[in-house]
Design an enzyme around this catalytic site. Structure first.
Site, PDB file in Angstrom:
ATOM      1  N   ARG A   1      22.661  41.818  40.833  1.00  0.00           N
ATOM      2  CA  ARG A   1      23.465  41.813  42.080  1.00  0.00           C
ATOM      3  C   ARG A   1      23.133  43.317  42.785  1.00  0.00           C
ATOM      4  O   ARG A   1      22.439  44.251  41.935  1.00  0.00           O
ATOM      5  CB  ARG A   1      25.045  41.979  41.715  1.00  0.00           C
TER       6      ARG A   1
ATOM      7  N   LYS B   1      32.455  39.843  31.644  1.00  0.00           N
ATOM      8  CA  LYS B   1      33.732  39.232  32.186  1.00  0.00           C
ATOM      9  C   LYS B   1      33.570  38.321  33.181  1.00  0.00           C
ATOM     10  O   LYS B   1      34.642  37.613  33.597  1.00  0.00           O
ATOM     11  CB  LYS B   1      35.020  40.554  32.280  1.00  0.00           C
ATOM     12  N   ASP B   2      32.456  38.565  34.176  1.00  0.00           N
ATOM     13  CA  ASP B   2      32.279  37.541  35.104  1.00  0.00           C
ATOM     14  C   ASP B   2      31.681  36.504  34.789  1.00  0.00           C
ATOM     15  O   ASP B   2      31.560  35.329  35.703  1.00  0.00           O
ATOM     16  CB  ASP B   2      31.527  38.429  36.256  1.00  0.00           C
TER      17      ASP B   2
ATOM     18  N   ARG C   1      45.411  39.829  36.244  1.00  0.00           N
ATOM     19  CA  ARG C   1      45.773  40.416  34.880  1.00  0.00           C
ATOM     20  C   ARG C   1      46.406  41.908  34.792  1.00  0.00           C
ATOM     21  O   ARG C   1      47.535  42.156  34.127  1.00  0.00           O
ATOM     22  CB  ARG C   1      44.507  40.289  34.129  1.00  0.00           C
ATOM     23  N   ARG C   2      45.734  42.646  35.500  1.00  0.00           N
ATOM     24  CA  ARG C   2      46.193  43.895  35.548  1.00  0.00           C
ATOM     25  C   ARG C   2      47.761  43.966  36.209  1.00  0.00           C
ATOM     26  O   ARG C   2      48.681  44.630  35.811  1.00  0.00           O
ATOM     27  CB  ARG C   2      45.258  44.783  36.378  1.00  0.00           C
TER      28      ARG C   2
ATOM     29  N   ARG D   1      40.405  44.626  47.255  1.00  0.00           N
ATOM     30  CA  ARG D   1      38.954  43.919  46.872  1.00  0.00           C
ATOM     31  C   ARG D   1      37.958  45.259  47.280  1.00  0.00           C
ATOM     32  O   ARG D   1      38.464  46.005  47.839  1.00  0.00           O
ATOM     33  CB  ARG D   1      38.431  42.761  48.005  1.00  0.00           C
TER      34      ARG D   1
ATOM     35  N   ASN E   1      33.899  47.770  46.387  1.00  0.00           N
ATOM     36  CA  ASN E   1      33.475  48.268  45.468  1.00  0.00           C
ATOM     37  C   ASN E   1      34.081  49.329  45.066  1.00  0.00           C
ATOM     38  O   ASN E   1      35.182  49.929  45.515  1.00  0.00           O
ATOM     39  CB  ASN E   1      31.936  48.608  46.003  1.00  0.00           C
ATOM     40  N   VAL E   2      33.528  50.361  44.049  1.00  0.00           N
ATOM     41  CA  VAL E   2      34.241  51.529  43.452  1.00  0.00           C
ATOM     42  C   VAL E   2      34.566  52.491  44.744  1.00  0.00           C
ATOM     43  O   VAL E   2      35.757  53.056  44.869  1.00  0.00           O
ATOM     44  CB  VAL E   2      33.248  52.264  42.334  1.00  0.00           C
TER      45      VAL E   2
ATOM     46  N   ARG F   1      37.549  51.347  46.832  1.00  0.00           N
ATOM     47  CA  ARG F   1      39.026  51.380  45.929  1.00  0.00           C
ATOM     48  C   ARG F   1      39.389  52.869  45.850  1.00  0.00           C
ATOM     49  O   ARG F   1      40.614  52.821  46.119  1.00  0.00           O
ATOM     50  CB  ARG F   1      38.615  50.510  44.812  1.00  0.00           C
TER      51      ARG F   1
ATOM     52  N   CYS G   1      38.212  33.475  35.068  1.00  0.00           N
ATOM     53  CA  CYS G   1      38.043  34.940  34.849  1.00  0.00           C
ATOM     54  C   CYS G   1      39.037  35.624  35.921  1.00  0.00           C
ATOM     55  O   CYS G   1      39.238  36.789  35.820  1.00  0.00           O
ATOM     56  CB  CYS G   1      36.652  35.269  35.103  1.00  0.00           C
TER      57      CYS G   1
END
Length: 319
Positions: free
Chosen positions: A11, A81-82, A129-130, A151, A153-154, A157, A244
């Protein structure tokens, strides 16, 4: 004459490029061949919808897998996890390297820890989940927080915290470690507070199932303990019939006696995103020696969780 370069599908995100670059270097070391990165855009990268809305399962990996099947790349690197829990017959999960820190972390304003956030604090996360576990913890311990779906990217966020839109965001420690930004973390969440996503912190290296030579070469990077742990976690997820993006957390710990790993403890949790109801159980068994043994550990715990009502807590299932 130099050997033809191996093409690694990845990606385009900063995190994906960083972890693929690290794998590429490791593959160069074990094969002696050059490796070039081939950037591929996935549906999960371009969609602006939240993961729960677009189904979650496979949105970040389908395009990479399609490129593998078409022979456009030789192997691909995914965040484990994806990956959907069902493995396509035409592809081999050739290696699961040593896992990074599986924990979730908080990046909060004023260097605050999770339990020090003031009343009414807004915490951003893209994972049901979080949300489920943070809200459950808050209810039990009298914290007044609001979880907000986000949503991006780092940079995006953490930007919500820097510009004052949110008081904190939750991210994966592994991702921040891989891009060299772990020093921005203000609190590491104990797995007793928030269990990570199944497979969190681990990478998956995939190639065509009929390429025996490449499977053998990539297999040099495989860590059997990590593989056993994530196999148990993902087996739990599969047996719960959850995608997921479902609010399921799982973590397999390897319990050592001196230098020898003797047992594996698997913990699982599922809950409603508002934190009002959760089912959390654990099981311990001998260290799995085979894929089937690790799978059985996960299935067994899932059966117990379903008997406790786990299915009714997952809301919209993402198949």
């Amino acid at each position: 004459m130099t050997e033809k370069a191996l093409r690694l599908g990845t990606r385009r995100s900063k995190l994906a490029m960083a972890q693929s670059g690290q794998v590429a270097e490791a593959v160069r070391q074990v094969t002696g061949r050059p490796v070039e990165l081939v950037e591929i855009t996935t549906y999960g990268d371009t969609s602006r919808e939240h993961l729960a809305q677009i189904g979650g399962t496979g949105v970040f990996v389908t395009a990479l897998r399609d490129a593998l099947v078409r022979g456009e790349v030789d192997f691909a690197v995914h965040s484990l996890k994806d990956l959907p829990t069902a493995q396509p017959e035409e592809l081999a999960l050739a290696a699961i390297p040593v896992r990074e820190d599986p924990r979730d972390v908080i990046v909060a304003r004023d260097a605050l820890k999770f339990t020090d956030l003031p009343r009414g604090s807004r915490i951003g996360t893209g994972a049901p989940r979080r949300m489920a576990q943070l809200n459950a913890y808050a209810r039990v311990h009298g914290l007044d927080i609001e979880t907000v779906p986000i949503r991006g990217n780092v940079d995006t966020r953490i930007g919500y915290v820097r510009n004052g839109e949110l008081d904190a965001v939750v991210l994966a420690a592994a991702g921040l470690n891989r891009i060299g930004r772990i020093d921005e973390v203000t609190d590491f969440l104990s797995v007793d507070t928030v269990l990570p996503a199944p497979g969190q912190g681990a990478l998956a290296i995939e190639c065509a199932a009929d390429n025996a030579d490449l499977i053998a070469a990539l297999g040099e990077l495989d860590d059997p303990f990590t593989r056993a742990a994530v196999t148990a976690e993902r087996s739990l997820l599969a047996a719960l019939e959850a995608g997921c993006s479902a609010p399921v957390g799982a973590l397999a710990d390897l319990l050592a006696d001196g230098q020898f790993v003797k047992e594996m403890r698997l913990r699982g949790v599922v809950g409603t995103t508002d934190g009002t109801r959760t089912v959390q159980l654990s099981t311990t068994g001998p260290m799995p020696q085979t894929h089937d043994q690790a799978t059985a550990l996960g299935r067994g715990l899932a059966t117990e969780m379903l008997a406790q009502g786990a299915a009714g807590l997952m809301g919209e299932r993402a198949h």
